[in-house]
Design a protein around this motif. Structure first.
Motif, PDB file in Angstrom:
ATOM      1  N   ASN A   1     -16.870 101.149  35.065  1.00 22.69           N
ATOM      2  CA  ASN A   1     -16.333  99.992  34.357  1.00 22.69           C
ATOM      3  C   ASN A   1     -14.740  99.712  34.951  1.00 22.69           C
ATOM      4  O   ASN A   1     -14.306  98.759  34.634  1.00 22.69           O
ATOM      5  CB  ASN A   1     -15.972 100.353  32.967  1.00 22.69           C
ATOM      6  CG  ASN A   1     -17.509 100.160  32.008  1.00 22.69           C
ATOM      7  OD1 ASN A   1     -18.150  99.594  32.500  1.00 22.69           O
ATOM      8  ND2 ASN A   1     -17.607 101.150  31.124  1.00 22.69           N
ATOM      9  N   GLU A   2     -14.455 100.561  35.813  1.00 26.99           N
ATOM     10  CA  GLU A   2     -13.136 100.282  36.188  1.00 26.99           C
ATOM     11  C   GLU A   2     -13.157  99.452  37.641  1.00 26.99           C
ATOM     12  O   GLU A   2     -13.237  99.893  38.889  1.00 26.99           O
ATOM     13  CB  GLU A   2     -12.561 101.872  36.827  1.00 26.99           C
ATOM     14  CG  GLU A   2     -11.073 101.657  37.150  1.00 26.99           C
ATOM     15  CD  GLU A   2     -10.030 101.663  36.109  1.00 26.99           C
ATOM     16  OE1 GLU A   2      -8.780 101.473  36.302  1.00 26.99           O
ATOM     17  OE2 GLU A   2     -10.308 101.598  34.877  1.00 26.99           O
TER      18      GLU A   2
ATOM     19  N   THR B   1      -0.867  92.802  31.657  1.00 25.12           N
ATOM     20  CA  THR B   1      -2.177  93.844  31.582  1.00 25.12           C
ATOM     21  C   THR B   1      -2.729  93.897  30.005  1.00 25.12           C
ATOM     22  O   THR B   1      -1.796  93.802  28.918  1.00 25.12           O
ATOM     23  CB  THR B   1      -1.929  95.209  31.982  1.00 25.12           C
ATOM     24  OG1 THR B   1      -3.100  96.094  31.774  1.00 25.12           O
ATOM     25  CG2 THR B   1      -0.524  95.824  31.291  1.00 25.12           C
ATOM     26  N   LEU B   2      -3.877  94.123  29.918  1.00 25.77           N
ATOM     27  CA  LEU B   2      -4.313  94.456  28.466  1.00 25.77           C
ATOM     28  C   LEU B   2      -4.564  95.813  28.416  1.00 25.77           C
ATOM     29  O   LEU B   2      -4.367  96.471  27.307  1.00 25.77           O
ATOM     30  CB  LEU B   2      -5.742  93.536  28.309  1.00 25.77           C
ATOM     31  CG  LEU B   2      -5.425  92.120  28.257  1.00 25.77           C
ATOM     32  CD1 LEU B   2      -7.175  91.357  28.146  1.00 25.77           C
ATOM     33  CD2 LEU B   2      -4.439  91.661  27.276  1.00 25.77           C
ATOM     34  N   ARG B   3      -5.328  96.473  29.417  1.00 25.87           N
ATOM     35  CA  ARG B   3      -5.746  97.797  29.225  1.00 25.87           C
ATOM     36  C   ARG B   3      -4.775  98.997  29.309  1.00 25.87           C
ATOM     37  O   ARG B   3      -4.911 100.127  28.765  1.00 25.87           O
ATOM     38  CB  ARG B   3      -6.910  98.033  30.491  1.00 25.87           C
ATOM     39  CG  ARG B   3      -8.042  97.336  30.461  1.00 25.87           C
ATOM     40  CD  ARG B   3      -9.270  97.991  31.138  1.00 25.87           C
ATOM     41  NE  ARG B   3      -9.124  97.895  32.479  1.00 25.87           N
ATOM     42  CZ  ARG B   3     -10.028  98.265  33.351  1.00 25.87           C
ATOM     43  NH1 ARG B   3     -11.042  98.830  32.980  1.00 25.87           N
ATOM     44  NH2 ARG B   3      -9.710  97.881  34.730  1.00 25.87           N
TER      45      ARG B   3
ATOM     46  N   THR C   1      -5.741 101.874  24.622  1.00 25.55           N
ATOM     47  CA  THR C   1      -7.057 101.763  24.183  1.00 25.55           C
ATOM     48  C   THR C   1      -7.862 102.634  23.237  1.00 25.55           C
ATOM     49  O   THR C   1      -8.907 102.694  22.928  1.00 25.55           O
ATOM     50  CB  THR C   1      -7.858 101.198  25.297  1.00 25.55           C
ATOM     51  OG1 THR C   1      -7.956 102.247  26.481  1.00 25.55           O
ATOM     52  CG2 THR C   1      -7.574  99.926  26.357  1.00 25.55           C
TER      53      THR C   1
ATOM     54  N   SER D   1     -11.391  92.890  38.881  1.00 22.05           N
ATOM     55  CA  SER D   1     -11.846  91.911  38.301  1.00 22.05           C
ATOM     56  C   SER D   1     -13.244  91.277  38.431  1.00 22.05           C
ATOM     57  O   SER D   1     -13.933  91.987  39.305  1.00 22.05           O
ATOM     58  CB  SER D   1     -10.942  90.849  38.856  1.00 22.05           C
ATOM     59  OG  SER D   1     -11.507  90.428  40.246  1.00 22.05           O
TER      60      SER D   1
ATOM     61  N   THR E   1      -7.859  88.957  34.158  1.00 21.06           N
ATOM     62  CA  THR E   1      -8.685  90.159  34.300  1.00 21.06           C
ATOM     63  C   THR E   1      -7.995  91.284  33.235  1.00 21.06           C
ATOM     64  O   THR E   1      -6.811  90.903  32.771  1.00 21.06           O
ATOM     65  CB  THR E   1      -8.429  91.138  35.804  1.00 21.06           C
ATOM     66  OG1 THR E   1      -6.999  91.659  35.725  1.00 21.06           O
ATOM     67  CG2 THR E   1      -8.791  89.863  36.815  1.00 21.06           C
ATOM     68  N   GLN E   2      -8.709  92.106  33.005  1.00 22.15           N
ATOM     69  CA  GLN E   2      -8.265  93.265  31.982  1.00 22.15           C
ATOM     70  C   GLN E   2      -7.018  93.906  32.404  1.00 22.15           C
ATOM     71  O   GLN E   2      -6.205  94.323  31.637  1.00 22.15           O
ATOM     72  CB  GLN E   2      -9.332  94.345  31.428  1.00 22.15           C
ATOM     73  CG  GLN E   2     -10.329  93.781  30.709  1.00 22.15           C
ATOM     74  CD  GLN E   2     -11.321  94.891  30.218  1.00 22.15           C
ATOM     75  OE1 GLN E   2     -11.778  95.892  31.146  1.00 22.15           O
ATOM     76  NE2 GLN E   2     -12.097  94.672  29.206  1.00 22.15           N
ATOM     77  N   ASP E   3      -6.691  94.083  33.741  1.00 25.08           N
ATOM     78  CA  ASP E   3      -5.573  94.652  34.165  1.00 25.08           C
ATOM     79  C   ASP E   3      -4.437  93.476  34.356  1.00 25.08           C
ATOM     80  O   ASP E   3      -3.380  93.912  35.152  1.00 25.08           O
ATOM     81  CB  ASP E   3      -5.784  95.184  35.692  1.00 25.08           C
ATOM     82  CG  ASP E   3      -6.651  96.604  35.404  1.00 25.08           C
ATOM     83  OD1 ASP E   3      -6.367  97.398  34.788  1.00 25.08           O
ATOM     84  OD2 ASP E   3      -7.760  96.817  36.301  1.00 25.08           O
TER      85      ASP E   3
ATOM     86  N   SER F   1      -1.826  94.754  40.446  1.00 28.01           N
ATOM     87  CA  SER F   1      -2.295  94.298  39.048  1.00 28.01           C
ATOM     88  C   SER F   1      -0.974  94.228  38.143  1.00 28.01           C
ATOM     89  O   SER F   1      -0.130  95.197  38.320  1.00 28.01           O
ATOM     90  CB  SER F   1      -3.478  95.068  38.410  1.00 28.01           C
ATOM     91  OG  SER F   1      -4.422  94.993  39.216  1.00 28.01           O
ATOM     92  N   ASN F   2      -1.165  93.500  36.874  1.00 24.53           N
ATOM     93  CA  ASN F   2       0.020  93.484  35.900  1.00 24.53           C
ATOM     94  C   ASN F   2       1.018  92.778  36.460  1.00 24.53           C
ATOM     95  O   ASN F   2       2.293  93.109  36.287  1.00 24.53           O
ATOM     96  CB  ASN F   2       0.327  94.780  35.575  1.00 24.53           C
ATOM     97  CG  ASN F   2       1.190  94.625  34.194  1.00 24.53           C
ATOM     98  OD1 ASN F   2       0.969  93.889  33.427  1.00 24.53           O
ATOM     99  ND2 ASN F   2       2.169  95.843  34.019  1.00 24.53           N
TER     100      ASN F   2
END
Length: 238
Positions: free
Chosen positions: A65-66, A207-209, A127, A69, A161-163, A180-181
């Motif tokens: 899962n890592e 970032t979200l994660r 999370t 994107s 993306t989640q990152d 990222s971020n």
């Protein structure tokens, strides 16, 4: 045998029977304890084996899962059939470019390593889950400039993306770097050729994660060798 002798014999047998019964009860209790201990040992071994298998599944799932994107997932798909001569020519041309590209990295941002590379799942406050960190989280102030670690070509600029906002640079030597971020106002675009040290953007809060980690503002920096994430520590030192 007179009555007195008979009564003595009866009393002796009663007394001895008590000890015999007591001995049998003790034997039964000891046997039950041994069987119980053996069963507990077997159950413990089975539980440990089950936990090890479950941990391995969690690690493999978390690692799968890592991803940087969804767009990049598509870019990693490899077709093994129907290779044409044009592909061979492209590979040879790319190899020629690779020989002229340096593998010496510069730091993508000034800061400190807040969370290092880990293929094993680690706990994330943001999370409340366990997952790997296939890169570096570099603690640095918001708005800090982010630099291309090496010469290359911008493969993609991903804004959802989640990152967070993310730039991927192909260095044309088998290596790619992922930043990222970032702040949404990036300084590069897909297809652009850039030099080592060129500013590609600044650290943001997209970032979200990992938005609520204790170390705060940071750049997530990852390195891909072929299709696999590798430890950035092989190429840069902090």
């Amino acid at each position: 045998m007179n009555k007195k002798s008979f009564n003595k014999a009866i009393n002796f047998l009663k007394k001895e029977s008590f000890y015999v019964i007591l001995f049998i009860c003790l034997c039964i209790a000891v046997t039950a304890a041994v069987i119980t201990a053996r069963n507990n040992k077997n159950q413990s071994a089975q539980l440990q084996k089950s936990q090890a298998v479950e941990q391995k599944k969690i690690r493999e799932t978390a690692k799968a899962n890592e991803k940087p994107s969804s767009n990049y997932n598509n870019a990693l798909q490899v077709k093994k059939d129907n290779k044409s001569k044009s592909n061979i020519s492209n590979n040879e041309a790319s190899k020629g470019v690779s020989n002229s590209v340096s593998t010496s990295f510069q730091k993508p941002v000034e800061g400190n390593i807040a969370r290092g590379y880990s293929e094993d799942p680690v706990y994330w406050d943001s999370t409340a889950t366990y997952r790997p960190n296939l890169g570096y989280d570099i603690q640095t102030p918001l708005g800090k400039p982010v630099f291309a670690a090496m010469d290359g070509k911008v493969e993609s600029v991903n804004t959802a993306t989640q990152d967070g906002v993310e730039v991927i640079i192909d260095h044309q030597n088998g290596l790619k770097t992922v930043y990222s971020n970032l702040d949404p106002n990036v300084k590069v675009s897909a297809g652009q050729t850039i030099k080592k040290g060129a500013v590609i953007g600044v650290v943001g809060k997209s970032t979200l994660r990992s938005a609520y980690e204790k170390y705060g503002d940071h750049l997530h920096f990852a390195v891909l060798k072929g299709k696999e994430f590798v430890d950035p520590g092989k190429y840069i030192k902090y």
